[in-house]
Every structure is written in structure tokens, then in C-alpha cells.
Design an enzyme around this catalytic site. Structure first.
Site, PDB file in Angstrom:
ATOM      1  N   ARG A 134       0.845  -1.197   0.000  1.00 22.05           N
ATOM      2  CA  ARG A 134       0.000   0.000   0.000  1.00 22.05           C
ATOM      3  C   ARG A 134       0.888   1.257   0.000  1.00 22.05           C
ATOM      4  O   ARG A 134       2.084   1.184   0.228  1.00 22.05           O
ATOM      5  CB  ARG A 134      -0.901   0.009   1.248  1.00 22.05           C
ATOM      6  N   LYS A 137       2.265   2.148   7.190  1.00 25.87           N
ATOM      7  CA  LYS A 137       2.644   1.367   8.375  1.00 25.87           C
ATOM      8  C   LYS A 137       3.613   2.153   9.259  1.00 25.87           C
ATOM      9  O   LYS A 137       4.218   3.129   8.837  1.00 25.87           O
ATOM     10  CB  LYS A 137       3.311   0.050   7.946  1.00 25.87           C
ATOM     11  N   TYR A 185      -0.436   4.738  10.306  1.00 23.45           N
ATOM     12  CA  TYR A 185      -0.765   3.792  11.383  1.00 23.45           C
ATOM     13  C   TYR A 185       0.490   3.677  12.241  1.00 23.45           C
ATOM     14  O   TYR A 185       1.569   3.388  11.721  1.00 23.45           O
ATOM     15  CB  TYR A 185      -1.089   2.398  10.822  1.00 23.45           C
ATOM     16  N   HIS A 195       0.508   2.277  15.919  1.00 21.83           N
ATOM     17  CA  HIS A 195       0.478   1.116  16.825  1.00 21.83           C
ATOM     18  C   HIS A 195       1.670   1.131  17.785  1.00 21.83           C
ATOM     19  O   HIS A 195       2.478   0.205  17.821  1.00 21.83           O
ATOM     20  CB  HIS A 195       0.431  -0.196  16.028  1.00 21.83           C
ATOM     21  N   GLU A 242      -4.928   5.071  13.722  1.00 23.94           N
ATOM     22  CA  GLU A 242      -5.808   4.160  14.466  1.00 23.94           C
ATOM     23  C   GLU A 242      -6.489   4.793  15.672  1.00 23.94           C
ATOM     24  O   GLU A 242      -7.417   4.203  16.224  1.00 23.94           O
ATOM     25  CB  GLU A 242      -5.054   2.882  14.892  1.00 23.94           C
ATOM     26  N   ILE A 274     -18.189  -4.119  11.759  1.00 24.99           N
ATOM     27  CA  ILE A 274     -17.878  -3.719  10.372  1.00 24.99           C
ATOM     28  C   ILE A 274     -17.421  -4.920   9.559  1.00 24.99           C
ATOM     29  O   ILE A 274     -17.905  -5.165   8.457  1.00 24.99           O
ATOM     30  CB  ILE A 274     -16.834  -2.594  10.363  1.00 24.99           C
ATOM     31  N   VAL A 275     -16.486  -5.701  10.113  1.00 26.63           N
ATOM     32  CA  VAL A 275     -16.023  -6.908   9.410  1.00 26.63           C
ATOM     33  C   VAL A 275     -17.220  -7.837   9.158  1.00 26.63           C
ATOM     34  O   VAL A 275     -17.452  -8.292   8.031  1.00 26.63           O
ATOM     35  CB  VAL A 275     -14.938  -7.651  10.231  1.00 26.63           C
ATOM     36  N   ASP A 285     -24.004 -12.024  17.464  1.00 29.25           N
ATOM     37  CA  ASP A 285     -23.378 -10.890  18.150  1.00 29.25           C
ATOM     38  C   ASP A 285     -23.929 -10.827  19.567  1.00 29.25           C
ATOM     39  O   ASP A 285     -25.006 -11.348  19.847  1.00 29.25           O
ATOM     40  CB  ASP A 285     -23.654  -9.572  17.403  1.00 29.25           C
ATOM     41  N   ALA A 298     -10.320 -11.913  13.265  1.00 33.16           N
ATOM     42  CA  ALA A 298      -9.907 -11.306  14.549  1.00 33.16           C
ATOM     43  C   ALA A 298      -8.529 -11.783  15.011  1.00 33.16           C
ATOM     44  O   ALA A 298      -8.122 -11.498  16.136  1.00 33.16           O
ATOM     45  CB  ALA A 298     -10.953 -11.587  15.622  1.00 33.16           C
ATOM     46  N   ILE A 299      -7.797 -12.461  14.144  1.00 33.56           N
ATOM     47  CA  ILE A 299      -6.475 -12.981  14.504  1.00 33.56           C
ATOM     48  C   ILE A 299      -5.535 -11.852  14.936  1.00 33.56           C
ATOM     49  O   ILE A 299      -4.652 -12.052  15.774  1.00 33.56           O
ATOM     50  CB  ILE A 299      -5.855 -13.787  13.327  1.00 33.56           C
ATOM     51  N   ASP A 300      -5.740 -10.639  14.402  1.00 42.88           N
ATOM     52  CA  ASP A 300      -4.828  -9.552  14.783  1.00 42.88           C
ATOM     53  C   ASP A 300      -5.004  -9.158  16.255  1.00 42.88           C
ATOM     54  O   ASP A 300      -4.166  -8.460  16.812  1.00 42.88           O
ATOM     55  CB  ASP A 300      -4.980  -8.338  13.860  1.00 42.88           C
ATOM     56  N   ALA A 316      -3.038 -12.037   9.342  1.00 46.95           N
ATOM     57  CA  ALA A 316      -3.289 -10.843  10.166  1.00 46.95           C
ATOM     58  C   ALA A 316      -3.366  -9.554   9.346  1.00 46.95           C
ATOM     59  O   ALA A 316      -3.898  -8.557   9.822  1.00 46.95           O
ATOM     60  CB  ALA A 316      -2.203 -10.709  11.232  1.00 46.95           C
ATOM     61  N   ASN A 317      -2.822  -9.583   8.126  1.00 50.58           N
ATOM     62  CA  ASN A 317      -2.905  -8.361   7.292  1.00 50.58           C
ATOM     63  C   ASN A 317      -3.607  -8.684   5.978  1.00 50.58           C
ATOM     64  O   ASN A 317      -3.058  -8.534   4.890  1.00 50.58           O
ATOM     65  CB  ASN A 317      -1.509  -7.779   7.040  1.00 50.58           C
TER      66      ASN A 317
HETATM   67  P1  NAD Z   1     -16.287  -3.835  15.322  1.00 49.70           P
HETATM   68  O1  NAD Z   1     -16.053  -3.192  16.631  1.00 49.70           O
HETATM   69  O2  NAD Z   1     -16.933  -3.060  14.231  1.00 49.70           O
HETATM   70  O3  NAD Z   1     -17.162  -5.151  15.527  1.00 49.70           O
HETATM   71  C1  NAD Z   1     -16.927  -6.098  16.530  1.00 49.70           C
HETATM   72  C2  NAD Z   1     -18.232  -6.773  16.873  1.00 49.70           C
HETATM   73  O4  NAD Z   1     -17.933  -7.850  17.755  1.00 49.70           O
HETATM   74  C3  NAD Z   1     -19.233  -5.851  17.580  1.00 49.70           C
HETATM   75  O5  NAD Z   1     -20.460  -5.829  16.877  1.00 49.70           O
HETATM   76  C4  NAD Z   1     -19.365  -6.496  18.962  1.00 49.70           C
HETATM   77  O6  NAD Z   1     -20.667  -6.369  19.499  1.00 49.70           O
HETATM   78  C5  NAD Z   1     -19.029  -7.943  18.631  1.00 49.70           C
HETATM   79  N1  NAD Z   1     -18.680  -8.743  19.795  1.00 49.70           N
HETATM   80  C6  NAD Z   1     -17.885  -8.418  20.850  1.00 49.70           C
HETATM   81  N2  NAD Z   1     -17.862  -9.428  21.732  1.00 49.70           N
HETATM   82  C7  NAD Z   1     -18.654 -10.420  21.229  1.00 49.70           C
HETATM   83  C8  NAD Z   1     -19.048 -11.693  21.679  1.00 49.70           C
HETATM   84  N3  NAD Z   1     -18.639 -12.172  22.858  1.00 49.70           N
HETATM   85  N4  NAD Z   1     -19.865 -12.422  20.888  1.00 49.70           N
HETATM   86  C9  NAD Z   1     -20.293 -11.957  19.709  1.00 49.70           C
HETATM   87  N5  NAD Z   1     -19.981 -10.735  19.237  1.00 49.70           N
HETATM   88  C10 NAD Z   1     -19.164  -9.986  19.994  1.00 49.70           C
HETATM   89  O7  NAD Z   1     -14.871  -4.410  14.847  1.00 49.70           O
HETATM   90  P2  NAD Z   1     -14.440  -4.714  13.344  1.00 49.70           P
HETATM   91  O8  NAD Z   1     -13.924  -3.474  12.728  1.00 49.70           O
HETATM   92  O9  NAD Z   1     -15.551  -5.447  12.680  1.00 49.70           O
HETATM   93  O10 NAD Z   1     -13.188  -5.669  13.578  1.00 49.70           O
HETATM   94  C11 NAD Z   1     -13.314  -7.027  13.970  1.00 49.70           C
HETATM   95  C12 NAD Z   1     -11.942  -7.656  14.115  1.00 49.70           C
HETATM   96  O11 NAD Z   1     -11.321  -7.774  12.841  1.00 49.70           O
HETATM   97  C13 NAD Z   1     -10.955  -6.822  14.950  1.00 49.70           C
HETATM   98  O12 NAD Z   1     -10.184  -7.677  15.748  1.00 49.70           O
HETATM   99  C14 NAD Z   1     -10.098  -6.154  13.912  1.00 49.70           C
HETATM  100  O13 NAD Z   1      -8.831  -5.774  14.438  1.00 49.70           O
HETATM  101  C15 NAD Z   1      -9.989  -7.292  12.940  1.00 49.70           C
HETATM  102  N6  NAD Z   1      -9.441  -6.960  11.614  1.00 49.70           N
HETATM  103  C16 NAD Z   1      -8.550  -7.845  11.099  1.00 49.70           C
HETATM  104  C17 NAD Z   1      -8.013  -7.657   9.841  1.00 49.70           C
HETATM  105  C18 NAD Z   1      -7.083  -8.689   9.274  1.00 49.70           C
HETATM  106  O14 NAD Z   1      -6.423  -8.414   8.276  1.00 49.70           O
HETATM  107  N7  NAD Z   1      -7.007  -9.880   9.840  1.00 49.70           N
HETATM  108  C19 NAD Z   1      -8.357  -6.514   9.095  1.00 49.70           C
HETATM  109  C20 NAD Z   1      -9.278  -5.625   9.643  1.00 49.70           C
HETATM  110  C21 NAD Z   1      -9.823  -5.853  10.908  1.00 49.70           C
END
Ligand code: NAD
Length: 364
Positions: free
Chosen positions: A15, A75, A94, A96, A118, A178-179, A198, A268-270, A300-301
Site C-alpha cells: 500500500r 505502516k 498507522y 500502533h 488508528e 464492520i467486518v 453478536d 480477529a487474529i490480529d 493478520a494483514n
Molecule cells: P467492530 O467493533 O466493528 O465489531 C466487533 C463486533 O464484535 C461488535 O459488533 C461487537 O458487538 C461484537 N462482539 C464483541 N464481543 C462479542 C461476543 N462475545 N460475541 C459476539 N460478538 C461480539 O470491529 P471490526 O472493525 O468489525 O473488527 C473485527 C476484528 O477484525 C478486529 O479484531 C479487527 O482488528 C480485525 N481486523 C482484522 C483484519 C485482518 O487483516 N485480519 C483486518 C481488519 C480488521
């Protein structure tokens, strides 16, 4: 202001912090934009496009850092970049910092104004510069899951959307933020059966309103999770508890109940992962491993694989703040915008963001 756009040097990071469109916008606002040679190449933006947009291409990284009043990156800087910064320089990227004490120390000793993507806040404590990457990762999760469900990739040989006369695959998404919502959009679009779990009733109401009968919404508890994990062809982990490690919501025993050839994508691995059998971070070159016959994907990315889309999505969100910082100077820009002020993590040799200070065990 003189703005420098540095080429990313992190492994496999394609990027770039500014597109030719962003360069044009900054130049039209009266700023000078220095672009490190081939900074945008990995995202499909050639030097010529930056030049046409008004940017100046520089092959000397050191000189670019020396001249620029603000460095725009994607980064966090790596050790070989620490020495390049100078006092009072703005770093917009970013950052971190919490897990990177050496970087924090370097930025503090150089008295850099570190503005971290962030921690910039939008309305209702939203994080507008994190959301674009969650949108990308959520959408990718289903695309990737669909691929690994194919037989040649080790999957059970199931087409997500089915065909007339053959039932569609079951996608189960844990975490409807969002994810999760973006994963659901893709899965619904492909014709899969989709369940979102959720813990927030408010969020489930919202998702039910948006998707109507195209998704099943389920309250998060271990009973419901066990019931739906068993039925999942594709399980997407998408939970987040801000600032904390992801809770392990899917146990080893639950994964054992999944059919052989099913797929888990733990986005959510990150944050450590939300599934007990997701015990390692994988890479784009070796993205999966198998446990109990279930394919596990835990990169993770994820957005790095679609660098062009990710660059465009990220810069759509970052450019407006970059313009404000450049037009007004960082001091006035943060005074006018309390959400942008939240982005300032280090300033004048001090940590200015509470949780970063706590993580680094320093004063705030
Ligand atoms: P977000 O805050 O928009 O959504 C998280 C959701 O999880 C919320 O709706 C919350 O209510 C729910 N939640 C929390 N605890 C819960 C439980 N016990 N049971 C069920 N639901 C529960 O976050 P997001 O932006 O969607 O990000 C989600 C994850 O993805 C984060 O860890 C983020 O860092 C990760 N992520 C990873 C990558 C990657 O490349 N691997 C990229 C982007 C984001």
C-alpha cells in the site's frame, strides 16, 4: 507545507499513503508533494501518474525525509527509518505504538508529532481510519472462504450459493460489526445461507433491519455458538472488544463438530483470534493449515493482498485529515477537530495518548 510520501519497506506491504488523486488535491491547495520513487508501484500507481498530478519524484529517501514537514505513510516506521525523522516533523500513519517501545522511544527522542490513524476518532467514538480496512477484510473473508471450500484447495467441494435444486452453503459469522456486516453482504450477495451472531442486541436489531430475511441473527452465548458452528460450512471470526484480546468464543470441541473440509476464516487474529484452534498467524504465501479436517485461515494483514483497493479505501479516509493538517498546520487542525486531536500519540518528546502511555509505562 512540504509533504513527503515514503515508500513502505515492511515485508509484503504494497500500500501507499497517498494516491495521485490525493497528490493533486494537496498540490491544488498550494502544497509541495514529494513522492519517493516507486512508492505507489505496489498499488498500481506509477511515478508518472504522481508527476502528472503535480508531485515531485525523489529517489533519495534521506533527502525526502529531510525536506518534508509532514511524512505520510501507511505502516509504522521500521528501525532503519528511525534516524530519518527530525524535530517537529509530522508523521501521519498507522503507528500502533503500544507494542513498539523502541519506535516510541525513537519518535520521542526526535520530538516528532506522531498522528496515528488508528486513534483518530469520528462521531460516537468511531474509528474512521480503521473502518476501511475492516470493510476490506470482511469482504475478503467470504471470497477466501469460498475459494478454500473448493475441492482443489482441500475444501469439501461446496459452492457457497448452491444452484437451483441444491442447497446453498451455510456461512456463520461471529461478531456483526464492520467486518461481520461486510462479510454478510458478500455472503448474501453470493446466495449463501447466512447467520450472524453478536452479543449486542442493538447491533442485531440493526443487522436485521438492513438484511431483513436474508440473514438469521442470533444472540451470542456458548450454547448458540456451539449449535451454529456445527452447521457451518464457512465460519468467520469477526469479534472485537476494543483494546482487549479477542475472547475465545469457539472451543476446540466445537471445531471438532464441524464437517471435514469446512473452512474457518478468523479475521480477529490480529487481536489474538476468537477460535481456540486458531493458534498461529498465517501469511499470504502460506495462508492455511488444517485441524480436525477443518481448513483454518488466519492472516493478520488480509487487506495487503488487495493493495490497490486497500490503498484507495484507506486514502479515501485519510486525505481529508491530511488536507486539514497541511492547510491549517497541525496545531490549528487539532484545535478545530477534537477527533483529530485524539490521533496525536506523541508530541514534543512526550506521549499524549493515555492507553499508549499506560502500555509503555510512561507518563502521559
Ligand atoms: P467492530 O467493533 O466493528 O465489531 C466487533 C463486533 O464484535 C461488535 O459488533 C461487537 O458487538 C461484537 N462482539 C464483541 N464481543 C462479542 C461476543 N462475545 N460475541 C459476539 N460478538 C461480539 O470491529 P471490526 O472493525 O468489525 O473488527 C473485527 C476484528 O477484525 C478486529 O479484531 C479487527 O482488528 C480485525 N481486523 C482484522 C483484519 C485482518 O487483516 N485480519 C483486518 C481488519 C480488521
Amino acid at each position: 507545507m512540504i509533504i513527503g510520501v515514503a515508500k513502505e519497506i515492511k515485508n509484503n506491504e504494497n500500500r501507499v499513503g497517498l494516491t495521485p488523486a490525493g497528490t493533486e488535491a494537496l498540490c491544488k491547495a498550494g502544497h509541495t508533494v514529494l513522492i519517493e520513487k516507486n512508492a505507489g508501484g505496489g498499488s498500481g500507481f506509477q511515478d508518472e501518474s504522481y508527476r502528472k498530478a503535480g508531485g515531485l519524484i525523489m529517489s533519495d529517501k534521506k533527502a525526502l525525509f529531510a525536506e518534508a514537514e509532514m511524512i505520510i505513510k501507511v505502516k509504522e516506521p521500521l528501525p532503519e527509518e528511525y534516524e530519518l525523522f527530525h524535530e517537529g516533523q509530522i508523521l501521519y500513519t498507522y503507528l500502533h505504538l503500544a507494542p513498539e517501545p523502541a519506535l516510541a522511544k525513537a519518535l520521542l527522542s526526535k520530538k516528532v508529532v506522531g498522528i496515528a490513524y488508528e486513534t483518530i476518532e469520528g462521531p460516537n467514538h468511531s474509528l474512521p481510519l480503521l473502518s476501511p480496512m475492516s470493510e476490506v477484510a470482511g469482504r475478503m473473508a467470504v471470497q477466501i472462504g469460498a475459494q478454500f471450500l473448493e475441492k482443489p484447495y482441500g475444501g469439501k467441494g461446496v459452492l457457497l450459493g448452491g444452484v437451483p435444486g441444491v442447497e446453498a452453503a451455510q456461512v456463520v459469522i461471529i461478531g456483526g460489526g464492520i467486518v461481520g456486516a461486510n462479510a454478510a453482504k458478500m455472503a448474501v450477495g453470493l446466495g449463501a445461507r447466512v447467520t450472524i451472531i453478536d452479543r449486542s442486541l442493538e447491533r442485531l436489531r440493526y443487522l436485521a433491519d438492513i438484511f431483513g430475511s436474508r440473514v438469521v441473527t442470533v444472540m451470542s452465548n456458548s450454547y448458540n455458538i456451539a449449535n451454529w458452528v456445527r452447521k457451518a460450512d464457512l465460519l468467520v471470526g469477526a469479534v472485537l472488544i476494543p483494546g482487549a484480546k479477542a475472547p475465545k468464543l469457539v472451543s476446540r470441541e466445537m471445531v471438532e463438530t464441524m464437517e471435514v473440509g469446512s473452512v474457518i476464516v478468523d479475521v480477529a487474529i490480529d487481536q489474538g483470534g476468537s477460535i481456540e484452534t486458531v493458534d498461529r498467524i498465517t501469511t499470504h504465501s502460506e495462508p492455511t493449515y488444517t485441524q480436525y479436517g477443518v481448513i483454518h485461515y488466519s492472516v493478520a494483514n488480509m487487506p495487503g493482498a488487495v493493495a490497490r483497493t486497500s490503498t484507495l479505501a484507506l486514502t479515501n479516509a485519510t486525505l481529508d485529515y491530511a488536507l486539514q493538517i497541511a492547510n491549517k498546520g497541525w496545531k490549528q487542525a487539532v484545535l478545530d477537530h477534537p477527533g483529530l486531536a485524539k490521533g496525536v500519540n506523541v508530541l514534543d518528546g512526550k506521549v499524549t495518548y493515555q492507553s499508549v502511555a499506560a502500555a509503555l509505562n510512561t507518563v502521559y
